[in-house]
Design a protein around this motif. Structure first.
Motif, PDB file in Angstrom:
ATOM      1  N   ILE A  69       7.588   5.598   5.128  1.00  0.00           N
ATOM      2  CA  ILE A  69       9.092   5.483   4.801  1.00  0.00           C
ATOM      3  C   ILE A  69       8.945   4.689   3.574  1.00  0.00           C
ATOM      4  O   ILE A  69      10.096   4.951   2.686  1.00  0.00           O
ATOM      5  CB  ILE A  69       9.730   4.824   6.104  1.00  0.00           C
ATOM      6  N   ASN A  70       8.307   3.590   3.483  1.00  0.00           N
ATOM      7  CA  ASN A  70       8.672   2.554   2.271  1.00  0.00           C
ATOM      8  C   ASN A  70       8.024   3.234   0.942  1.00  0.00           C
ATOM      9  O   ASN A  70       8.629   3.180  -0.075  1.00  0.00           O
ATOM     10  CB  ASN A  70       7.569   1.306   2.638  1.00  0.00           C
ATOM     11  N   VAL A  71       6.809   3.838   1.214  1.00  0.00           N
ATOM     12  CA  VAL A  71       6.050   4.392  -0.117  1.00  0.00           C
ATOM     13  C   VAL A  71       7.108   5.605  -0.581  1.00  0.00           C
ATOM     14  O   VAL A  71       7.368   5.910  -1.586  1.00  0.00           O
ATOM     15  CB  VAL A  71       4.908   5.169   0.170  1.00  0.00           C
ATOM     16  N   ALA A  72       7.669   6.240   0.503  1.00  0.00           N
ATOM     17  CA  ALA A  72       8.647   7.426   0.116  1.00  0.00           C
ATOM     18  C   ALA A  72      10.023   7.171  -0.426  1.00  0.00           C
ATOM     19  O   ALA A  72      10.620   7.914  -0.852  1.00  0.00           O
ATOM     20  CB  ALA A  72       8.951   8.268   1.192  1.00  0.00           C
ATOM     21  N   GLY A  73      10.110   5.469  -0.334  1.00  0.00           N
ATOM     22  CA  GLY A  73      11.625   5.066  -1.000  1.00  0.00           C
ATOM     23  C   GLY A  73      12.732   5.435  -0.148  1.00  0.00           C
ATOM     24  O   GLY A  73      13.902   5.659  -0.480  1.00  0.00           O
ATOM     25  N   MET A  74      12.546   5.681   1.286  1.00  0.00           N
ATOM     26  CA  MET A  74      13.478   6.032   2.166  1.00  0.00           C
ATOM     27  C   MET A  74      14.228   5.041   2.959  1.00  0.00           C
ATOM     28  O   MET A  74      14.610   5.457   4.020  1.00  0.00           O
ATOM     29  CB  MET A  74      13.116   7.254   3.057  1.00  0.00           C
ATOM     30  N   ASN A  75      13.773   3.698   2.946  1.00  0.00           N
ATOM     31  CA  ASN A  75      14.180   2.649   3.720  1.00  0.00           C
ATOM     32  C   ASN A  75      15.731   2.768   4.013  1.00  0.00           C
ATOM     33  O   ASN A  75      16.149   2.560   5.011  1.00  0.00           O
ATOM     34  CB  ASN A  75      13.966   1.309   3.053  1.00  0.00           C
ATOM     35  N   ASP A  76      16.514   2.956   2.933  1.00  0.00           N
ATOM     36  CA  ASP A  76      18.107   3.040   3.151  1.00  0.00           C
ATOM     37  C   ASP A  76      18.473   3.951   3.979  1.00  0.00           C
ATOM     38  O   ASP A  76      19.389   4.022   4.733  1.00  0.00           O
ATOM     39  CB  ASP A  76      18.859   3.133   1.733  1.00  0.00           C
TER      40      ASP A  76
ATOM     41  N   VAL B 291      -9.097   9.623   0.496  1.00  0.00           N
ATOM     42  CA  VAL B 291      -7.978   8.352   0.642  1.00  0.00           C
ATOM     43  C   VAL B 291      -8.495   7.673   1.325  1.00  0.00           C
ATOM     44  O   VAL B 291      -8.682   7.768   2.515  1.00  0.00           O
ATOM     45  CB  VAL B 291      -6.887   9.417   0.854  1.00  0.00           C
ATOM     46  N   SER B 292      -8.125   6.280   0.966  1.00  0.00           N
ATOM     47  CA  SER B 292      -8.293   5.188   1.976  1.00  0.00           C
ATOM     48  C   SER B 292      -7.012   4.513   2.291  1.00  0.00           C
ATOM     49  O   SER B 292      -6.965   3.329   3.123  1.00  0.00           O
ATOM     50  CB  SER B 292      -9.193   4.163   1.172  1.00  0.00           C
ATOM     51  N   LYS B 293      -5.972   4.663   1.484  1.00  0.00           N
ATOM     52  CA  LYS B 293      -4.685   3.844   1.558  1.00  0.00           C
ATOM     53  C   LYS B 293      -3.415   5.126   1.496  1.00  0.00           C
ATOM     54  O   LYS B 293      -3.747   5.826   0.504  1.00  0.00           O
ATOM     55  CB  LYS B 293      -4.525   3.015   0.377  1.00  0.00           C
ATOM     56  N   LEU B 294      -2.477   4.976   2.267  1.00  0.00           N
ATOM     57  CA  LEU B 294      -1.487   5.751   2.120  1.00  0.00           C
ATOM     58  C   LEU B 294      -0.815   5.839   0.745  1.00  0.00           C
ATOM     59  O   LEU B 294      -0.363   6.795   0.246  1.00  0.00           O
ATOM     60  CB  LEU B 294      -0.291   5.494   3.272  1.00  0.00           C
ATOM     61  N   GLU B 295      -0.728   4.624   0.108  1.00  0.00           N
ATOM     62  CA  GLU B 295      -0.074   4.574  -1.252  1.00  0.00           C
ATOM     63  C   GLU B 295      -0.826   5.321  -2.150  1.00  0.00           C
ATOM     64  O   GLU B 295      -0.189   5.506  -3.382  1.00  0.00           O
ATOM     65  CB  GLU B 295      -0.152   3.141  -1.788  1.00  0.00           C
ATOM     66  N   GLN B 296      -2.033   5.936  -2.002  1.00  0.00           N
ATOM     67  CA  GLN B 296      -2.488   6.919  -3.032  1.00  0.00           C
ATOM     68  C   GLN B 296      -1.722   8.274  -3.205  1.00  0.00           C
ATOM     69  O   GLN B 296      -2.268   8.855  -4.028  1.00  0.00           O
ATOM     70  CB  GLN B 296      -4.018   7.047  -2.636  1.00  0.00           C
ATOM     71  N   ILE B 297      -1.261   8.724  -1.980  1.00  0.00           N
ATOM     72  CA  ILE B 297      -0.582   9.968  -2.041  1.00  0.00           C
ATOM     73  C   ILE B 297       0.641   9.772  -2.680  1.00  0.00           C
ATOM     74  O   ILE B 297       1.559   8.434  -2.309  1.00  0.00           O
ATOM     75  CB  ILE B 297      -0.401  10.332  -0.623  1.00  0.00           C
TER      76      ILE B 297
ATOM     77  N   PRO C 254       4.858   9.267  -3.823  1.00  0.00           N
ATOM     78  CA  PRO C 254       6.035   9.414  -3.008  1.00  0.00           C
ATOM     79  C   PRO C 254       6.584  10.591  -2.688  1.00  0.00           C
ATOM     80  O   PRO C 254       7.216  10.523  -1.486  1.00  0.00           O
ATOM     81  CB  PRO C 254       6.767   8.305  -3.752  1.00  0.00           C
ATOM     82  N   GLU C 255       6.658  11.474  -3.667  1.00  0.00           N
ATOM     83  CA  GLU C 255       7.344  12.612  -3.474  1.00  0.00           C
ATOM     84  C   GLU C 255       6.834  13.390  -2.100  1.00  0.00           C
ATOM     85  O   GLU C 255       7.629  14.265  -1.676  1.00  0.00           O
ATOM     86  CB  GLU C 255       7.611  13.620  -4.690  1.00  0.00           C
ATOM     87  N   VAL C 256       5.394  13.321  -2.200  1.00  0.00           N
ATOM     88  CA  VAL C 256       4.823  14.040  -0.977  1.00  0.00           C
ATOM     89  C   VAL C 256       5.067  13.800   0.333  1.00  0.00           C
ATOM     90  O   VAL C 256       5.635  14.334   1.386  1.00  0.00           O
ATOM     91  CB  VAL C 256       3.365  14.248  -1.190  1.00  0.00           C
ATOM     92  N   TRP C 257       5.224  11.882   0.453  1.00  0.00           N
ATOM     93  CA  TRP C 257       5.482  11.682   1.682  1.00  0.00           C
ATOM     94  C   TRP C 257       7.155  11.969   1.993  1.00  0.00           C
ATOM     95  O   TRP C 257       7.507  12.167   3.083  1.00  0.00           O
ATOM     96  CB  TRP C 257       5.591  10.123   1.568  1.00  0.00           C
ATOM     97  N   LYS C 258       8.105  11.791   0.858  1.00  0.00           N
ATOM     98  CA  LYS C 258       9.320  12.146   0.863  1.00  0.00           C
ATOM     99  C   LYS C 258       9.650  13.350   1.639  1.00  0.00           C
ATOM    100  O   LYS C 258      10.357  13.624   2.387  1.00  0.00           O
ATOM    101  CB  LYS C 258       9.923  11.888  -0.184  1.00  0.00           C
TER     102      LYS C 258
ATOM    103  N   ILE D 262      -3.953  12.569  -6.501  1.00  0.00           N
ATOM    104  CA  ILE D 262      -3.856  11.473  -5.925  1.00  0.00           C
ATOM    105  C   ILE D 262      -4.526  10.328  -6.475  1.00  0.00           C
ATOM    106  O   ILE D 262      -5.450  10.515  -7.358  1.00  0.00           O
ATOM    107  CB  ILE D 262      -5.227  12.051  -4.847  1.00  0.00           C
ATOM    108  N   ALA D 263      -3.862   9.358  -6.379  1.00  0.00           N
ATOM    109  CA  ALA D 263      -4.435   7.881  -7.083  1.00  0.00           C
ATOM    110  C   ALA D 263      -5.806   7.642  -6.719  1.00  0.00           C
ATOM    111  O   ALA D 263      -5.997   7.832  -5.282  1.00  0.00           O
ATOM    112  CB  ALA D 263      -3.291   7.045  -7.160  1.00  0.00           C
ATOM    113  N   LYS D 264      -6.693   6.877  -7.718  1.00  0.00           N
ATOM    114  CA  LYS D 264      -7.547   6.384  -7.077  1.00  0.00           C
ATOM    115  C   LYS D 264      -7.424   4.919  -6.343  1.00  0.00           C
ATOM    116  O   LYS D 264      -6.472   4.289  -6.624  1.00  0.00           O
ATOM    117  CB  LYS D 264      -8.553   6.078  -8.441  1.00  0.00           C
ATOM    118  N   ALA D 265      -8.261   4.611  -5.533  1.00  0.00           N
ATOM    119  CA  ALA D 265      -8.045   3.399  -4.732  1.00  0.00           C
ATOM    120  C   ALA D 265      -7.998   2.338  -5.897  1.00  0.00           C
ATOM    121  O   ALA D 265      -9.000   2.234  -6.725  1.00  0.00           O
ATOM    122  CB  ALA D 265      -9.061   3.243  -3.879  1.00  0.00           C
ATOM    123  N   GLY D 266      -7.083   1.248  -5.523  1.00  0.00           N
ATOM    124  CA  GLY D 266      -6.996   0.197  -6.547  1.00  0.00           C
ATOM    125  C   GLY D 266      -6.178   0.380  -7.767  1.00  0.00           C
ATOM    126  O   GLY D 266      -5.722  -0.576  -8.309  1.00  0.00           O
ATOM    127  N   GLU D 267      -5.568   1.550  -7.672  1.00  0.00           N
ATOM    128  CA  GLU D 267      -4.531   2.075  -9.213  1.00  0.00           C
ATOM    129  C   GLU D 267      -3.262   1.213  -8.526  1.00  0.00           C
ATOM    130  O   GLU D 267      -2.926   1.630  -7.275  1.00  0.00           O
ATOM    131  CB  GLU D 267      -4.691   3.291  -9.261  1.00  0.00           C
TER     132      GLU D 267
END
Length: 239
Positions: A60-67, A103-109, A111-115, A234-239
């Motif tokens: 939810i946070n990565v997708a920017g949908m907290n509100d 993928v080792s972190k959710l943040e590598q995917i 935000p628009e995919v998660w949203k 997909i972002a590389k780990a650590g980016e």
């Protein structure tokens, strides 16, 4: 004489048990029906249960949908974190088989995919089990449930399944089902049905239904989620 004395003592002990320590109220408390209301937002409810929803909260946070989960009036079919882990596991299997980094972190995917994926589980307004029509997955022509437009604009199907009891059809317990429609030209064919484990939780900004986690992969269809994630990059780990 001994027999009579023994009977007298037993009678006394039985009386004491009945009128003091063995009273039902000493060990039985009727708690009544549980209160479905939660004094907090949907986002606060999810945060309060990290064992079930820690990865979901991160998505939810990565997708920017907290509100959306904190301020808007919505109905949310909450997938457990294990459903997200299953989607990532399937994605990594695909990446590995194609010689790509996993993928080792959710943040590598992105935000628009998660949203986009998360929006399939959200509906504007409040819908409790009693508000949704019957579905019979074996007789969709008679009881098809009903199509509802999700937060992201995709049509999903909602229905309440009436279980049988003692051989009598439709008189058993009722279970809410969220269904993904793979092909809109044949909306009753190939539905991916995900039952609800707990329904009608009522935070201050809507209604929450918790999906049954067994067998469910976040996004309903693994191939769609994999394609969306890879296509977006997909972002590389650590980016």
């Amino acid at each position: 004489m001994f027999k009579n004395l023994k009977s007298t003592i037993l009678a006394i002990l039985l009386s004491v048990c009945l009128f003091s320590a063995c009273s039902k109220k000493d060990y039985f408390v009727d708690t009544g029906l549980h209160d479905p209301n939660y004094n907090g937002t949907i986002l606060q409810y999810l945060n309060a249960k990290p064992m079930l929803f820690d990865s979901l909260v991160r998505v939810i946070n990565v997708a920017g949908m907290n509100d959306v989960f904190a301020k808007e009036n919505i109905t949310f079919f909450a997938p457990a974190s294990s459903c997200i882990h299953r989607a990532i596991k399937n994605l990594n299997a695909n990446l590995r088989s194609n010689g790509k980094d996993t993928v080792s972190k959710l943040e590598q995917i992105k935000p628009e995919v998660w949203k986009e994926t998360l929006a399939q589980y959200i509906f504007k307004g409040s819908y409790r089990l009693k508000d949704i029509p019957q579905i019979d997955t074996a007789a969709l022509n008679a009881f098809p449930g009903q199509g509802y437009t999700s937060y992201g604009g995709r049509s999903m199907n909602l229905g309440v399944f009436y279980n049988d009891a003692s051989g009598v059809k439709y008189v058993g317990y009722r279970q809410l089902i969220l269904s993904f429609i793979p092909d809109f030209s044949n909306p009753k064919v190939g539905l991916i049905n995900t039952p609800v484990a707990t329904s009608d939780i009522q935070p201050t900004n809507g209604v929450l239904h918790v999906l049954r986690y067994q067998g469910h992969s976040f996004g309903f269809e693994s191939s769609r989620f994999i394609t969306a994630a890879i296509s977006a990059g997909i972002a590389k780990a650590g980016e």
